[in-house]
Design an enzyme around this catalytic site. Structure first.
Site, PDB file in Angstrom:
ATOM      1  N   GLU A  77      48.778   8.024  30.669  1.00 21.74           N
ATOM      2  CA  GLU A  77      47.406   8.519  30.528  1.00 21.74           C
ATOM      3  C   GLU A  77      46.898   9.254  31.773  1.00 21.74           C
ATOM      4  OE1 GLU A  77      43.240   6.178  30.109  1.00 21.74           O
ATOM      5  OE2 GLU A  77      44.870   5.536  28.803  1.00 21.74           O
ATOM      6  N   ASP A  78      47.266   8.773  32.950  1.00 22.62           N
ATOM      7  CA  ASP A  78      46.650   9.269  34.181  1.00 22.62           C
ATOM      8  C   ASP A  78      47.581  10.020  35.129  1.00 22.62           C
ATOM      9  OD1 ASP A  78      44.275   8.155  33.351  1.00 22.62           O
ATOM     10  OD2 ASP A  78      44.532   6.319  34.492  1.00 22.62           O
TER      11      ASP A  78
END
Length: 185
Positions: A77-78
């Site tokens: 996600e990051d």
């Protein structure tokens, strides 16, 4: 608290093979998250280790794949990491668990999908959010504090229902932080 301190503390409860697998996952997460910081400024890796700590200390998880997924839960996600990279490095089950807790573009759909997640993925998600909401008062934007509180109450607290320690922790947190439901400076 860094990984060496946490690893030493876990040494009495986790098998050495699990700790060795966590060494690799933590190193990967540290490399991929690099210099990322949380909203209050602390190194991002502290969040990952806190989620891991919750799983080991609070609910007694000993499964290496679940614990590695906790450490890696935000890497897709990051960062630039893909789920295929996670699969290649850590196996199908870890990739599946990370996939369950990786937000999609449609946040509401993602949160609703968690109702069908396997128990291990829910444990990772509940530990992840627990770490996030503990510091909600330190978030610099009041409107974000309020919306995140409301989202947690509406979508995460119900996931904790019937899950023993998590249910109790989220109930107490919700009561203690009810004032966050509306933005204030």
């Amino acid at each position: 608290m860094g990984w060496p301190v946490l690893r030493a503390r876990f040494g009495e409860r986790l098998e050495e093979s699990t700790l060795d697998k966590l060494d690799v996952a933590v190193a990967f997460a540290v490399e991929r998250h690099g210099e990322q910081r949380r909203p209050a400024g602390e190194p991002y890796v502290e969040h990952l280790l806190e989620a891991l700590e919750v799983l080991v200390d609070a609910i007694g998880v000993r499964d290496a794949d679940t614990l590695r997924a906790a450490v890696l839960h935000d890497v897709v996600e990051d960062t630039d990491t893909t789920i295929d990279e996670v699969r290649a490095r850590f196996g199908e089950r870890v990739a599946e668990l990370v996939g369950w807790v990786t937000k999609s573009e449609d946040r509401q759909l993602y949160l609703q999908s968690l109702r069908n997640a396997p128990d291990a993925a829910l444990a990772v998600k509940l530990a992840d959010r627990l770490s996030n909401v503990q510091r909600l008062r330190t978030h610099p934007r009041p409107e974000k504090r309020a919306s995140y509180y409301r989202e947690t109450v509406a979508t995460i607290v119900p996931l904790a229902a019937g899950r023993g320690w998590f249910e109790e922790w989220y109930r107490d947190w919700q009561e203690e932080h009810a004032d966050l439901s509306s933005p204030r400076e």
